[in-house]
Design a protein around this motif. Structure first.
Motif, PDB file in Angstrom:
ATOM      1  N   LYS A 116      12.143 -18.396  10.921  1.00 47.02           N
ATOM      2  CA  LYS A 116      11.560 -19.179   9.675  1.00 47.02           C
ATOM      3  C   LYS A 116      12.667 -19.574   8.890  1.00 47.02           C
ATOM      4  O   LYS A 116      12.461 -20.563   7.944  1.00 47.02           O
ATOM      5  CB  LYS A 116      10.975 -18.118   9.012  1.00 47.02           C
ATOM      6  CG  LYS A 116       9.426 -17.801   9.405  1.00 47.02           C
ATOM      7  CD  LYS A 116       8.515 -17.125   8.438  1.00 47.02           C
ATOM      8  CE  LYS A 116       7.137 -17.021   8.902  1.00 47.02           C
ATOM      9  NZ  LYS A 116       6.244 -16.356   7.650  1.00 47.02           N
ATOM     10  N   TYR A 117      13.936 -19.280   9.043  1.00 49.11           N
ATOM     11  CA  TYR A 117      15.055 -19.756   8.183  1.00 49.11           C
ATOM     12  C   TYR A 117      15.938 -20.355   8.994  1.00 49.11           C
ATOM     13  O   TYR A 117      17.194 -21.039   8.185  1.00 49.11           O
ATOM     14  CB  TYR A 117      15.591 -18.572   7.554  1.00 49.11           C
ATOM     15  CG  TYR A 117      14.483 -18.120   6.347  1.00 49.11           C
ATOM     16  CD1 TYR A 117      14.747 -18.580   5.046  1.00 49.11           C
ATOM     17  CD2 TYR A 117      13.534 -17.212   6.664  1.00 49.11           C
ATOM     18  CE1 TYR A 117      13.770 -18.174   4.058  1.00 49.11           C
ATOM     19  CE2 TYR A 117      12.693 -17.107   5.561  1.00 49.11           C
ATOM     20  CZ  TYR A 117      12.817 -17.608   4.167  1.00 49.11           C
ATOM     21  OH  TYR A 117      11.897 -17.189   3.260  1.00 49.11           O
ATOM     22  N   ALA A 118      16.221 -20.448  10.370  1.00 49.16           N
ATOM     23  CA  ALA A 118      17.596 -21.131  10.776  1.00 49.16           C
ATOM     24  C   ALA A 118      17.314 -22.633  10.355  1.00 49.16           C
ATOM     25  O   ALA A 118      16.466 -23.207  10.205  1.00 49.16           O
ATOM     26  CB  ALA A 118      17.566 -20.872  12.143  1.00 49.16           C
TER      27      ALA A 118
ATOM     28  N   GLU B  83      17.823 -20.106  22.608  1.00 45.48           N
ATOM     29  CA  GLU B  83      17.556 -19.154  21.454  1.00 45.48           C
ATOM     30  C   GLU B  83      16.127 -19.231  20.860  1.00 45.48           C
ATOM     31  O   GLU B  83      15.523 -18.112  20.692  1.00 45.48           O
ATOM     32  CB  GLU B  83      18.724 -19.408  20.291  1.00 45.48           C
ATOM     33  CG  GLU B  83      18.440 -18.067  19.190  1.00 45.48           C
ATOM     34  CD  GLU B  83      19.314 -18.371  18.180  1.00 45.48           C
ATOM     35  OE1 GLU B  83      19.808 -19.470  17.849  1.00 45.48           O
ATOM     36  OE2 GLU B  83      19.229 -17.335  17.328  1.00 45.48           O
TER      37      GLU B  83
ATOM     38  N   ILE C 264      19.185 -24.655  15.757  1.00 53.13           N
ATOM     39  CA  ILE C 264      18.877 -23.450  16.885  1.00 53.13           C
ATOM     40  C   ILE C 264      18.706 -24.311  18.042  1.00 53.13           C
ATOM     41  O   ILE C 264      18.188 -25.058  18.302  1.00 53.13           O
ATOM     42  CB  ILE C 264      17.504 -22.956  16.545  1.00 53.13           C
ATOM     43  CG1 ILE C 264      17.320 -21.632  17.284  1.00 53.13           C
ATOM     44  CG2 ILE C 264      16.409 -23.668  16.472  1.00 53.13           C
ATOM     45  CD1 ILE C 264      16.450 -20.719  16.759  1.00 53.13           C
TER      46      ILE C 264
ATOM     47  N   ASP D  23      11.746  -3.910  14.222  1.00 54.61           N
ATOM     48  CA  ASP D  23      12.737  -4.517  13.376  1.00 54.61           C
ATOM     49  C   ASP D  23      13.309  -5.782  14.158  1.00 54.61           C
ATOM     50  O   ASP D  23      13.419  -6.853  13.731  1.00 54.61           O
ATOM     51  CB  ASP D  23      14.100  -3.787  13.306  1.00 54.61           C
ATOM     52  CG  ASP D  23      15.193  -4.139  12.566  1.00 54.61           C
ATOM     53  OD1 ASP D  23      14.961  -4.712  11.626  1.00 54.61           O
ATOM     54  OD2 ASP D  23      16.161  -3.943  13.013  1.00 54.61           O
TER      55      ASP D  23
ATOM     56  N   TYR E 252      10.455  -8.413  14.217  1.00 57.60           N
ATOM     57  CA  TYR E 252      10.381  -9.100  12.768  1.00 57.60           C
ATOM     58  C   TYR E 252      11.807 -10.195  12.433  1.00 57.60           C
ATOM     59  O   TYR E 252      11.577 -11.019  11.772  1.00 57.60           O
ATOM     60  CB  TYR E 252      10.321  -8.241  11.724  1.00 57.60           C
ATOM     61  CG  TYR E 252       8.710  -8.068  11.213  1.00 57.60           C
ATOM     62  CD1 TYR E 252       8.225  -9.098  10.655  1.00 57.60           C
ATOM     63  CD2 TYR E 252       7.953  -6.975  11.641  1.00 57.60           C
ATOM     64  CE1 TYR E 252       6.775  -9.001  10.310  1.00 57.60           C
ATOM     65  CE2 TYR E 252       6.718  -6.870  11.357  1.00 57.60           C
ATOM     66  CZ  TYR E 252       6.144  -7.717  10.567  1.00 57.60           C
ATOM     67  OH  TYR E 252       4.720  -7.657  10.512  1.00 57.60           O
ATOM     68  N   ARG E 253      12.909  -9.623  12.909  1.00 60.45           N
ATOM     69  CA  ARG E 253      13.991 -10.258  12.671  1.00 60.45           C
ATOM     70  C   ARG E 253      13.996 -11.427  13.481  1.00 60.45           C
ATOM     71  O   ARG E 253      14.593 -12.496  13.128  1.00 60.45           O
ATOM     72  CB  ARG E 253      15.390  -9.727  13.519  1.00 60.45           C
ATOM     73  CG  ARG E 253      15.818  -8.497  12.244  1.00 60.45           C
ATOM     74  CD  ARG E 253      17.198  -7.539  12.969  1.00 60.45           C
ATOM     75  NE  ARG E 253      17.398  -6.684  11.992  1.00 60.45           N
ATOM     76  CZ  ARG E 253      18.574  -6.456  11.603  1.00 60.45           C
ATOM     77  NH1 ARG E 253      19.540  -7.273  11.924  1.00 60.45           N
ATOM     78  NH2 ARG E 253      18.948  -5.525  10.819  1.00 60.45           N
TER      79      ARG E 253
ATOM     80  N   LEU F 214      11.322 -13.317  13.906  1.00 57.97           N
ATOM     81  CA  LEU F 214      10.449 -14.232  13.136  1.00 57.97           C
ATOM     82  C   LEU F 214      11.285 -14.833  11.964  1.00 57.97           C
ATOM     83  O   LEU F 214      11.292 -16.045  11.554  1.00 57.97           O
ATOM     84  CB  LEU F 214       9.262 -13.391  12.798  1.00 57.97           C
ATOM     85  CG  LEU F 214       8.399 -14.121  11.638  1.00 57.97           C
ATOM     86  CD1 LEU F 214       7.601 -15.068  12.600  1.00 57.97           C
ATOM     87  CD2 LEU F 214       7.177 -13.284  11.307  1.00 57.97           C
ATOM     88  N   GLY F 215      12.120 -13.806  11.522  1.00 56.98           N
ATOM     89  CA  GLY F 215      13.026 -14.094  10.243  1.00 56.98           C
ATOM     90  C   GLY F 215      13.980 -15.340  10.474  1.00 56.98           C
ATOM     91  O   GLY F 215      14.073 -16.329   9.843  1.00 56.98           O
ATOM     92  N   ILE F 216      14.577 -15.111  11.583  1.00 62.77           N
ATOM     93  CA  ILE F 216      15.460 -16.444  12.014  1.00 62.77           C
ATOM     94  C   ILE F 216      14.872 -17.713  12.292  1.00 62.77           C
ATOM     95  O   ILE F 216      15.178 -18.860  11.787  1.00 62.77           O
ATOM     96  CB  ILE F 216      16.204 -15.880  13.389  1.00 62.77           C
ATOM     97  CG1 ILE F 216      17.248 -14.777  13.034  1.00 62.77           C
ATOM     98  CG2 ILE F 216      16.877 -17.093  14.067  1.00 62.77           C
ATOM     99  CD1 ILE F 216      17.884 -14.127  13.960  1.00 62.77           C
TER     100      ILE F 216
END
Lengths: 340, 340
Positions: free
Chosen positions: A268-270, A277, A273, A258, A261-262, A264-266
């Motif tokens: 891909k979407y931020a 970070e 940044i 988790d 993958y989170r 990676l999610g951030i």
């Protein structure tokens, strides 16, 4: 950036191997007390020692006078580990020679007249030392080094006297950091004549869970002993990192999966940044890929981002100066473009 | 779940409009002091009042005795706002009639003998009241309500005496929550005879930035006055939410955009996620879509997730009981499947 963009061995734990030799010219004062004209002559002598040699290597090098490039370009070279911040502090008299493959840099008028560095991707300390020695010999054909038969090479700072050799590896140790085992390693490393630092040397934090380990002692040990000692300790740390990863996988795979993958999610979407970070998240995703948890992300792209998200390099890529706020936005966009 | 899955008006700010009528049967003790046999007769009388009527509506209804369904199925009905937790607390004697469109539910032997509820997507209080009245009339053809000419409908709890009407709207107010303006609204709402609550009624938190507003007073005002008052106040709050969104867009668009997109990134990549976190993130993404910041996410899918991520409904969808830890994993998977 060959050293960073290439795939490395050891499941990516050893990012790079670096050899640095400190040398000074006999009879010339150390750079910090050198007048401008003499400093200029040092640059001329060292550059021509390489450029005018008969070796094939000589054709690979470009000479950059620090005063001729922008602050951003200078800082980007630091971010790429091709020069030191110290060299920038002496920009009026300093220069650097960098080869085409960008794995050899010769800093001139840094703390010492010559700081020769070879950096290889992966765990290749001996290969790096061989190449450094070859170039060292090439320079010595035309320049007489400041050398004492009892002490060895003489340097501006006493901590470099002797071999003038600093051997270092850059390690990616996310699992040891997550499990906090890194603290034990930091404590013991100093006891075996080595030192551990963050991504940008002395006093810097371990951004992105990247650590540099290097020899503290340059005197009383041969070059071979220094390098073999570092290799042995590095092997042990790599083993510990592998074990920590195995333990993480066994113990708490869902939480870990988790977390990775989170990250990676951030990425891909931020839409904004910071450098810090993004390095932390890239580090996590990189570990995820190496551990086989995260699929379909290219580790080379992550390595490339690891350098390109940094402030000066980012601005060079963007071809303009950016406010810190705009850098965060551009950085997020760069990451999205690379990962999507 | 027609009420939740349908698209609503007002840029999605008014999620649903709900009308609830409390009624009791003349001469029969209130449910909390009712013996089992009498309670059973109440269920029979109310269900047959609907099922045996000549109205076309009657064919739409199913009767569910609470004791005949699992705890999960009961809780899922609560999560879908079709029954109350109070009805579950009386599962030995309580029943519910639900129509095919799932926008009318008639709870039997809750706090009162009859709790008739109509719920519509969007801002449709008057339409909901019309349908509720129609069904109310249908029941009254066969049942004599407990009614006092001076007080109106008599109910178990004095707060419902009079019209027995509770009109409510469910509002999605993320911008007012982010800007903290919601606190002013909460303070003033009580002064106009209304009450504001979280997603699951009294004492519940505003999970996912969803608030319920309803009338506090059932006595001394006509049904029309109650509904018109709620409509007027709702219009004002919707205006305030719209203004807050505009302000957010103008003032700090990058920070907001980043926050909303990160929410989407986490939803798309998390491997474990709690109900609360997922509702908060879904709420943010929903606002992002409605404000035109986030493209290519279907708001209907978000609305569907808003119900389906909840514990009981999740377990019904998964067709098995799950530990809290496993629910978090299954919830994350469900969200990924829906959004990717």
């Amino acid at each position: 950036m060959a050293w960073f963009f290439s795939k490395s061995s050891d499941e990516g734990i050893v990012l790079t191997s670096r050899i640095r030799l400190a040398r000074n010219i006999d009879g010339v004062p150390f750079p910090h007390i050198l007048d401008k004209d003499s400093a200029k002559k040092v640059v001329e002598d060292v550059t021509s020692a390489i450029l005018d040699s008969n070796s094939a290597i000589s054709k690979d090098f470009d000479v950059i006078n620090l005063k001729d490039i922008t602050l951003n370009e200078r800082m980007s070279l630091v971010e790429k580990h091709l020069i030191s911040k110290d060299l920038i502090n002496r920009s009026d008299i300093s220069a650097v020679m960098i080869n085409k493959q960008k794995n050899v840099s010769i800093m001139i008028n840094e703390e010492d007249h010559i700081r020769l560095q070879v950096i290889y991707p992966g765990f290749k300390l001996k290969e790096a030392y061989e190449l450094a020695s070859k170039i060292d010999d090439l320079i010595e054909e035309r320049i007489t080094y400041s050398y004492d038969t009892r002490l060895g090479y003489l340097t501006s700072c006493p901590t470099n006297v002797g071999t003038g050799l600093r051997a270092s590896v850059m390690l990616h140790l996310p699992a040891l950091t997550i499990t906090k085992n890194i603290n034990n390693i930091i404590n013991t490393i100093n006891q075996v004549g080595l030192t551990i630092r963050g991504l940008y040397g002395e006093g810097s934090n371990a951004l992105g869970n990247v650590y540099q380990i290097s020899n503290q002692i340059t005197l009383g040990l041969s070059e071979e002993e220094i390098i073999n000692n570092l290799i042995a300790v590095t092997n042990k740390i790599v083993e510990k990192e592998k074990k920590a990863r195995e333990m993480l996988l066994e113990k708490q795979s869902v939480e870990l999966e988790d977390e990775l993958y989170r990250a990676l999610g951030i990425l891909k979407y931020a839409r904004s940044i910071s450098t810090q970070e993004s390095l932390e998240l890239i580090s996590k995703v990189r570990m995820g890929v190496e551990m086989g948890i995260i699929k379909d992300v290219n580790v080379d792209k992550l390595n490339e981002l690891f350098v390109n998200v940094q402030p000066a390099t980012l601005q060079l890529l963007e071809k303009r100066d950016l406010s810190p706020k705009d850098r965060d936005i551009v950085r997020a966009r760069l990451i999205r473009e690379k990962l999507n």
